[in-house]
Motif scaffolding. Sequence first.
Motif, PDB file in Angstrom:
ATOM      1  N   ALA A  83       0.843  -1.191   0.000  1.00 42.83           N
ATOM      2  CA  ALA A  83       0.000   0.000   0.000  1.00 42.83           C
ATOM      3  C   ALA A  83       0.876   1.237   0.000  1.00 42.83           C
ATOM      4  CB  ALA A  83      -0.909  -0.005   1.225  1.00 42.83           C
ATOM      5  N   ASP A  84       0.953   1.924  -1.119  1.00 41.68           N
ATOM      6  CA  ASP A  84       1.628   3.205  -1.216  1.00 41.68           C
ATOM      7  C   ASP A  84       1.006   3.938  -2.388  1.00 41.68           C
ATOM      8  OD1 ASP A  84       2.967   2.449  -3.675  1.00 41.68           O
ATOM      9  OD2 ASP A  84       4.324   1.276  -2.427  1.00 41.68           O
ATOM     10  N   PHE A  85       1.267   5.234  -2.458  1.00 38.61           N
ATOM     11  CA  PHE A  85       0.648   6.006  -3.515  1.00 38.61           C
ATOM     12  C   PHE A  85       1.546   6.133  -4.743  1.00 38.61           C
ATOM     13  CE2 PHE A  85      -3.434   7.050  -2.037  1.00 38.61           C
ATOM     14  CZ  PHE A  85      -3.368   7.049  -0.655  1.00 38.61           C
ATOM     15  N   GLU A  86       2.507   5.212  -4.862  1.00 34.18           N
ATOM     16  CA  GLU A  86       3.265   5.117  -6.101  1.00 34.18           C
ATOM     17  C   GLU A  86       2.466   4.375  -7.168  1.00 34.18           C
ATOM     18  OE1 GLU A  86       6.993   3.388  -5.275  1.00 34.18           O
ATOM     19  OE2 GLU A  86       7.749   5.101  -4.151  1.00 34.18           O
ATOM     20  N   ARG A  87       1.445   3.644  -6.763  1.00 36.60           N
ATOM     21  CA  ARG A  87       0.540   2.980  -7.708  1.00 36.60           C
ATOM     22  C   ARG A  87      -0.894   3.332  -7.320  1.00 36.60           C
ATOM     23  NH1 ARG A  87       1.729  -3.198  -8.422  1.00 36.60           N
ATOM     24  NH2 ARG A  87       0.150  -2.846 -10.026  1.00 36.60           N
ATOM     25  N   PRO A  88      -1.296   4.566  -7.569  1.00 34.29           N
ATOM     26  CA  PRO A  88      -2.628   5.012  -7.149  1.00 34.29           C
ATOM     27  C   PRO A  88      -3.719   4.412  -8.033  1.00 34.29           C
ATOM     28  CG  PRO A  88      -1.523   6.749  -8.362  1.00 34.29           C
ATOM     29  CD  PRO A  88      -0.512   5.652  -8.181  1.00 34.29           C
ATOM     30  N   THR A  89      -4.968   4.609  -7.608  1.00 29.76           N
ATOM     31  CA  THR A  89      -6.102   4.047  -8.326  1.00 29.76           C
ATOM     32  C   THR A  89      -6.313   4.731  -9.669  1.00 29.76           C
ATOM     33  OG1 THR A  89      -7.557   5.570  -7.147  1.00 29.76           O
ATOM     34  CG2 THR A  89      -7.308   3.357  -6.233  1.00 29.76           C
ATOM     35  N   LEU A  90      -6.916   3.995 -10.576  1.00 26.61           N
ATOM     36  CA  LEU A  90      -7.381   4.513 -11.859  1.00 26.61           C
ATOM     37  C   LEU A  90      -8.889   4.704 -11.783  1.00 26.61           C
ATOM     38  CD1 LEU A  90      -5.342   2.034 -14.055  1.00 26.61           C
ATOM     39  CD2 LEU A  90      -4.879   4.474 -13.879  1.00 26.61           C
ATOM     40  N   ASN A  91      -9.394   5.800 -12.337  1.00 23.37           N
ATOM     41  CA  ASN A  91     -10.831   6.051 -12.260  1.00 23.37           C
ATOM     42  C   ASN A  91     -11.567   5.388 -13.423  1.00 23.37           C
ATOM     43  OD1 ASN A  91     -10.423   7.713 -14.488  1.00 23.37           O
ATOM     44  ND2 ASN A  91     -10.527   9.609 -13.315  1.00 23.37           N
ATOM     45  N   LEU A  92     -12.861   5.650 -13.524  1.00 23.01           N
ATOM     46  CA  LEU A  92     -13.667   5.026 -14.578  1.00 23.01           C
ATOM     47  C   LEU A  92     -13.307   5.527 -15.967  1.00 23.01           C
ATOM     48  CD1 LEU A  92     -17.102   4.934 -12.750  1.00 23.01           C
ATOM     49  CD2 LEU A  92     -15.915   2.950 -13.689  1.00 23.01           C
ATOM     50  N   TYR A  93     -12.592   6.634 -16.073  1.00 26.05           N
ATOM     51  CA  TYR A  93     -12.052   7.088 -17.351  1.00 26.05           C
ATOM     52  C   TYR A  93     -10.748   6.381 -17.700  1.00 26.05           C
ATOM     53  CZ  TYR A  93     -15.336  10.965 -18.047  1.00 26.05           C
ATOM     54  OH  TYR A  93     -16.461  11.730 -18.286  1.00 26.05           O
ATOM     55  N   GLY A  94     -10.229   5.549 -16.791  1.00 28.26           N
ATOM     56  CA  GLY A  94      -9.016   4.796 -17.053  1.00 28.26           C
ATOM     57  C   GLY A  94      -7.734   5.565 -16.829  1.00 28.26           C
ATOM     58  N   VAL A  95      -7.811   6.746 -16.194  1.00 29.65           N
ATOM     59  CA  VAL A  95      -6.627   7.532 -15.878  1.00 29.65           C
ATOM     60  C   VAL A  95      -6.519   7.679 -14.365  1.00 29.65           C
ATOM     61  CG1 VAL A  95      -6.707   8.770 -18.078  1.00 29.65           C
ATOM     62  CG2 VAL A  95      -7.868   9.725 -16.070  1.00 29.65           C
ATOM     63  N   THR A  96      -5.402   8.182 -13.886  1.00 27.81           N
ATOM     64  CA  THR A  96      -5.195   8.304 -12.449  1.00 27.81           C
ATOM     65  C   THR A  96      -6.260   9.201 -11.835  1.00 27.81           C
ATOM     66  OG1 THR A  96      -2.831   8.060 -12.822  1.00 27.81           O
ATOM     67  CG2 THR A  96      -3.524   8.883 -10.682  1.00 27.81           C
ATOM     68  N   GLY A  97      -7.020   8.656 -10.889  1.00 31.08           N
ATOM     69  CA  GLY A  97      -8.110   9.418 -10.301  1.00 31.08           C
ATOM     70  C   GLY A  97      -8.809   8.650  -9.208  1.00 31.08           C
ATOM     71  N   ALA A  98      -9.927   9.192  -8.776  1.00 29.23           N
ATOM     72  CA  ALA A  98     -10.730   8.560  -7.725  1.00 29.23           C
ATOM     73  C   ALA A  98     -11.778   7.651  -8.371  1.00 29.23           C
ATOM     74  CB  ALA A  98     -11.371   9.623  -6.836  1.00 29.23           C
ATOM     75  N   ILE A  99     -13.006   8.165  -8.602  1.00 31.85           N
ATOM     76  CA  ILE A  99     -14.077   7.366  -9.209  1.00 31.85           C
ATOM     77  C   ILE A  99     -14.405   7.891 -10.599  1.00 31.85           C
ATOM     78  CG2 ILE A  99     -16.463   6.577  -8.963  1.00 31.85           C
ATOM     79  CD1 ILE A  99     -16.126   6.926  -5.923  1.00 31.85           C
ATOM     80  N   ASP A 100     -14.822   9.148 -10.681  1.00 32.23           N
ATOM     81  CA  ASP A 100     -15.156   9.754 -11.970  1.00 32.23           C
ATOM     82  C   ASP A 100     -14.407  11.075 -12.170  1.00 32.23           C
ATOM     83  OD1 ASP A 100     -16.599   9.174 -14.287  1.00 32.23           O
ATOM     84  OD2 ASP A 100     -18.240  10.533 -13.766  1.00 32.23           O
ATOM     85  N   THR A 101     -13.492  11.372 -11.249  1.00 30.78           N
ATOM     86  CA  THR A 101     -12.722  12.620 -11.303  1.00 30.78           C
ATOM     87  C   THR A 101     -11.235  12.302 -11.205  1.00 30.78           C
ATOM     88  OG1 THR A 101     -12.857  12.936  -8.911  1.00 30.78           O
ATOM     89  CG2 THR A 101     -14.591  13.958 -10.265  1.00 30.78           C
ATOM     90  N   PRO A 102     -10.369  13.208 -11.670  1.00 32.77           N
ATOM     91  CA  PRO A 102      -8.917  12.960 -11.631  1.00 32.77           C
ATOM     92  C   PRO A 102      -8.306  13.345 -10.296  1.00 32.77           C
ATOM     93  CG  PRO A 102      -9.355  15.010 -12.780  1.00 32.77           C
ATOM     94  CD  PRO A 102     -10.704  14.433 -12.430  1.00 32.77           C
TER      95      PRO A 102
END
Length: 707
Positions: A21-40
């Motif tokens: 668990a680290d933020f070197e590999r953060p989540t990808l959003n529903l747009y497929g880019v680095t983000g939360a759910i639907d926002t970057p």
Amino acid sequence: MRRLACTACAMLLAGAGASHADFERPTLNLYGVTGAIDTPTALDQPEGELALTVGYFGNITRGTLSFQGLPAVQGAFRYTRFGGLNLQDEENYENYLDRSFDISIRLLKESRFLPAIKVGLQDFAGTGFSSAEYVVATKTFGDRLAVTAGLGWGRLGSYKPIGSLGERGETEVGKGGNFNIEEWFSGDVAPFASVIYRPTDRLTLLAEYSSDIYELEQGTDRSDRILTRDSPLNFGVTYRVNNAATLGAYYMYGSEIGVKVSFVGNPNRPPVPASVGPAPPPLLARPSRQAAPDKWVETWAQNPRTQSVLLTALDKVVEEQGLEIESFEVISPNVVEVRFRNSRYNANAQAVGRMARALASTMPASVETFRIVPSVVGLPASTVVIRRSDLEALVYAPNAAAQLNAVAGIEDARASNPGASLNPDMFPRFDWSIGPYAQRLLFQPSSPFRYSVGVRAGATYEPRPGVVLSGSVTKRLFGNLTEDTTESNSVLPKVRTDFKKYNEEGDPALQTLTAAYYFKPGPNLYGRVTAGYLERMFGGLSTELLWKPVQSRLGLGIELNYVKQREFDQQFGFRDYSVATGHVSAYYELNDKFDVRLDVGRYLAGDVGATLALSRVFDNGWRVSAFATKTDVSAEEFGEGSFDKGISVSIPVAWFTGRPTQQSLSTTLRPVTRDGGARLSVDGRLYGRVNGYHEDGLDDQWGRVWR
């Protein structure tokens, strides 16, 4: 897309074990880019991270290929299906299909007190249907919590805007492809925010406030609504299955359920961290001249049979290493030259190193200098000069690869070596193969994915080095490529958009039937002449000349072709259309990370213009490229997409398996296939064949020279 799917499956199977668990590999959003759910967010993926993401909510399906090309730069290509949204009001377009490109750049790296700040463009060269721009800041607290706030324009400025920066144009459905720079960061601006929390190494909880109102998707009444937006709040959870796959589930906008799956890979994070191929043969050191003077005599070189005897002995040794001797020459009692082919190792320096070991184990003691010439289809690419005493002195030395690189030399290869002995076991040479093939057509306006699977049989015959006769035939077994009923509406000569007719009538098909000659017309020069049925749609004559010094980052080439369009049945006939086409090309290696290529000339439809391609390259063979072609064809004449553009991805199979092989998984993604900017597809273009054996290409992989 089939190859990308195979790549994703291989990543999934290879990604064993939990990630940290680290933020070197953060989540990808529903747009497929680095983000939360639907926002970057302003977080970054690890450099080189390639991700294939499929997300769904509210009858919207997004498939995205994203790539972190630099530590602060991420790009993406997306294909979106809006189910039940027929904005074009046509029978064949019940669902609106949209293609888009994104790019984001981190401007400020996070520090102790300041957040990371990123600026991004979403759908910056599409129809504008999904276009948005944003400035976003993210602050992390340890390795568990990240808080984000940002301002968005376009889609991200549509819900409760707090201000406006001028006017913004309307979306043109079915158009697009241009860079509408004057509209970037214009119109209403609205805030968005998110919180990301990781309670465990695998589990991530997300909450966000979205500034996208989804106006078109909600429709004017319930009959044309594909989603309902009752709230700006979204909540979700993601679960990292392993290092390759992540699943996500979301409750969105107060009424919708969303799901997502992402497959990721990184050239710097192979599934098999170490090579599992056979070990190299031991390096046998010579006895000293004082200890065994009889082994250092040079009279052996006067025997006319010695050259062929040494060739036979060397060939037996290297055959076990996956190398093939093309020719061998004793230049003097102290110098020998071998021309060889590498059919196994994706690291060219590894092939050179194994050949050097084989020479050390078979040559008489008086031979001090090895001239090692890699050959590609009979075309000598370069000459690597290695002193035998350096090999013996450095084999167990610390940092042995770097030290050997410092004393080895690289030269232009001779055009011919008339005194050499050809390997009688290699020429004439006949090879054949039979196996499955897959053909796909992606992102056409009426259908996102069409494919064909069948059997391909091919054969090559080489009577001597540099002369190659080859051909292939195909037989389709199943697929839906022939089901497309949409006729091309191109106003240009239909050099590519008649694929429907080629798919319908070309079964079985003579895919190629060519005769090629590869040669070196002079120092630093490489040549090719190919004639015959060059590709499935065109046949004729193709010629090429490349200037590329082995120690230079720059290469210049010229290609001239005269071709006729083949009949739709892909047998032996031709249609009435013919064209002279060709390009002047410049290749330049910007640094260890990027290559750039510029082609200027005439394309198959007779249009004149240029293609610019930028490639991110990695030492282990990964390559991700973006390209764009602009010609004298107007956007209206070109049709949907306005101009040709796309991305290419190539991943070596050795990255998955750890075993040496020259095979790779490759694909090219275009938003839409049109006739403008179309180039002849001919096998054997020179730069890609020889450049890997030049100084920069070998330096990038020299760390494997002893393996």
